[in-house]
Enzyme design. Structure first.
Site, PDB file in Angstrom:
ATOM      1  N   LYS A 199       0.739  -1.359  -0.017  1.00 36.32           N
ATOM      2  CA  LYS A 199       0.111   0.030   0.103  1.00 36.32           C
ATOM      3  C   LYS A 199       0.817   1.287  -0.081  1.00 36.32           C
ATOM      4  CE  LYS A 199      -4.250  -1.495   0.579  1.00 36.32           C
ATOM      5  NZ  LYS A 199      -4.090  -2.692   1.120  1.00 36.32           N
ATOM      6  N   GLU A 215      -9.623   6.359   2.905  1.00 37.68           N
ATOM      7  CA  GLU A 215     -10.429   5.501   3.648  1.00 37.68           C
ATOM      8  C   GLU A 215      -9.662   4.275   3.772  1.00 37.68           C
ATOM      9  OE1 GLU A 215      -9.926   5.530   0.380  1.00 37.68           O
ATOM     10  OE2 GLU A 215      -9.304   3.346   0.185  1.00 37.68           O
ATOM     11  N   SER A 247       1.859  -9.708  -0.918  1.00 37.42           N
ATOM     12  CA  SER A 247       1.404  -8.190  -0.643  1.00 37.42           C
ATOM     13  C   SER A 247       1.710  -7.488   0.350  1.00 37.42           C
ATOM     14  CB  SER A 247       0.040  -8.031  -1.279  1.00 37.42           C
ATOM     15  OG  SER A 247      -0.866  -9.014  -0.297  1.00 37.42           O
TER      16      SER A 247
HETATM   17  C1  LIG Z   1      -5.121  -3.952   0.828  1.00 39.24           C
HETATM   18  C2  LIG Z   1      -4.417  -5.328   0.784  1.00 39.24           C
HETATM   19  C3  LIG Z   1      -5.065  -6.169  -0.327  1.00 39.24           C
HETATM   20  C4  LIG Z   1      -5.846  -5.662  -1.271  1.00 39.24           C
HETATM   21  O1  LIG Z   1      -5.736  -4.528  -2.039  1.00 39.24           O
HETATM   22  P1  LIG Z   1      -5.537  -4.788  -3.454  1.00 39.24           P
HETATM   23  O2  LIG Z   1      -5.803  -3.188  -3.978  1.00 39.24           O
HETATM   24  O3  LIG Z   1      -6.418  -5.621  -4.186  1.00 39.24           O
HETATM   25  O4  LIG Z   1      -4.047  -5.093  -3.551  1.00 39.24           O
HETATM   26  C5  LIG Z   1      -4.047  -7.364  -0.390  1.00 39.24           C
HETATM   27  N1  LIG Z   1      -3.171  -7.558   0.458  1.00 39.24           N
HETATM   28  C6  LIG Z   1      -2.655  -6.853   1.434  1.00 39.24           C
HETATM   29  C7  LIG Z   1      -1.642  -7.064   2.254  1.00 39.24           C
HETATM   30  C8  LIG Z   1      -3.171  -5.521   1.621  1.00 39.24           C
HETATM   31  O5  LIG Z   1      -3.036  -4.581   2.610  1.00 39.24           O
END
Ligand SMILES: *Cc1c(COP(=O)(O)O)cnc(C)c1O
Length: 394
Positions: free
Chosen positions: A96, A118, A377
């Site tokens: 993020k 948000e 992610s």
């Molecule tokens: C917010 C988040 C997501 C989902 O958001 P995307 O915009 O689809 O990437 C996925 N993995 C993590 C660790 C997140 O914090």
């Protein structure tokens, strides 16, 4: 696949990727969104902006992130070599911050003094509060009260970073309502305020701009894998909430038709009404929060992947057959969370665990010399209590 149907850098002049996306907003937001698109276009070409972005990525957020060969997970699954792109090692614990950094730099360029955002599970709120603190800007984060309860640790982090966290009590008290509140604030305060939208959806230019700030993930991974293996991956997978980490890792490979791109949605308890968040499985086409895409009617899925809409570029990639979308259930994600911790010493975020779950199912179907790249992610610190409720029962 016809290459030219995918490759234009961005959406068309009206902000559409194929038939998806666009700008369906109240009149008061048209001019600010046009201003944002124009400023972003200028910033992209400004060497000074690019220099600052590059330096901050390196020195503050921690790029490039490593590409890690998950040797023991590979052995465990018995098939393709599994590589993890370690976005979980970034400052604040998830991808993020790539987007929060880019947008806050842009807000400064535009002379905005106030930042709003948000957040669902709180990762985007934390990333935004972090960048606002770094640049001395006022920061307000909207979060559903139900999500605040479930993600109390991230609420505390945001407050310690100097942000004001505003609980939203409308509707189901989750992300969808928080987005609506942030939009309402933005309409009222648009002259002083920039809205840092947290994923690759919403009105144009957000889906495009957010992708541009995340595409570094795939660009790095592509170079790292070429250095290491001398070839491209066979399959890339990423979890899909709004779609930002997925489009971030996919984008550098869109023009390589042999590389399979797989987005993994939250299948919850299985694809039954109200019990999952997989927009491509049971959702329908509509307009929500400024953009035309696939929408969920209602969901009960825990904070993280329960975005009501999926980003328009993913809708387009699916439509033209360039990417495919599947889902992992809660049980599969929890199992993957647990497995990655035990065999690799990495606790992923529960969102991320959906992509790991897919990788664990897919790897055994592939040959040993094939490569499966997973976008890791985020890290799982925020989720250990939730996961423990299910995993440590005995
Ligand atoms: C917010 C988040 C997501 C989902 O958001 P995307 O915009 O689809 O990437 C996925 N993995 C993590 C660790 C997140 O914090």
């Amino acid at each position: 696949m016809n290459k030219t149907t995918v490759l234009p850098e961005g959406p068309d002049a009206s902000g559409h990727f194929g038939e998806f996306g666009g700008r369906y907003v109240p009149e008061t937001l048209v001019a600010p969104l046009e201003e944002l698109a124009a400023e972003f276009a200028k910033a992209r070409k400004d060497p000074e902006f690019q220099r600052e972005l590059k330096e901050m990525r390196r020195d503050f957020t921690g790029r490039p992130t490593p590409l890690y060969f998950a040797e023991r997970l590979t052995q465990h699954c018995g098939g393709a070599k599994i590589y993890l792109k370690r976005e979980d090692l970034l400052h604040t614990g998830a991808h993020k911050i790539n987007n929060a950094l880019g947008q806050v730099l842009l807000a400064r360029r535009m002379g905005k003094k106030r930042i709003i955002a948000e957040t669902g599970a709180g990762q985007h709120g934390v990333a935004t509060a972090t960048m606002a603190a770094r640049y001395g800007m006022e920061c307000v984060i909207y979060m559903g009260e139900e999500d605040m309860r479930r993600q109390a640790l991230n609420v505390t982090r945001m407050r310690m970073l100097g942000a004001r966290v505003v609980g939203v009590t409308a509707g189901q008290k989750t992300l969808k309502e928080a987005v609506n509140e942030a939009m309402r604030d933005w309409v009222t305060n648009v002259r002083t305020t920039h809205y840092v939208l947290g994923t690759a959806y919403g009105a144009h230019p957000y889906p495009y701009m957010v992708r541009e700030f995340h595409r570094v993930i795939g660009e790095e991974a592509r170079t790292q894998l070429m250095d290491r293996e001398g070839k491209l991956p066979d399959v890339i997978c990423a979890c899909v909430g709004g779609g930002s980490n997925a489009i971030g890792i996919f984008y550098a490979f869109l023009d390589e038709p042999k590389v399979r791109l797989v987005g993994v949605e939250a299948g919850g308890e299985g694809i039954k009404p109200g019990r999952h968040a997989a927009r491509f499985q049971g959702g329908k086409l509509g307009v929500l929060q400024g953009s035309k895409s696939f929408l969920l009617q209602n969901s009960d899925v825990s904070a993280g992947l329960d975005y009501a809409a999926v980003g328009p570029e993913h809708c387009h990639l699916r439509e033209i057959g360039r990417a495919e979308y599947t889902y992992a259930t809660d049980d599969e994600a929890l199992d993957a969370f647990s497995k990655l911790g035990k065999v690799e010493g990495i606790l992923p975020a529960l969102e991320t665990a959906h992509a790991v779950a897919f990788a664990m199912k897919e790897a055994p179907k592939l040959k040993k010399e094939q490569i499966l790249l997973v976008n890791l992610s985020g890290r799982g610190d925020k989720d250990v209590n939730e996961a423990a409720r299910f995993l440590l029962k005995s």
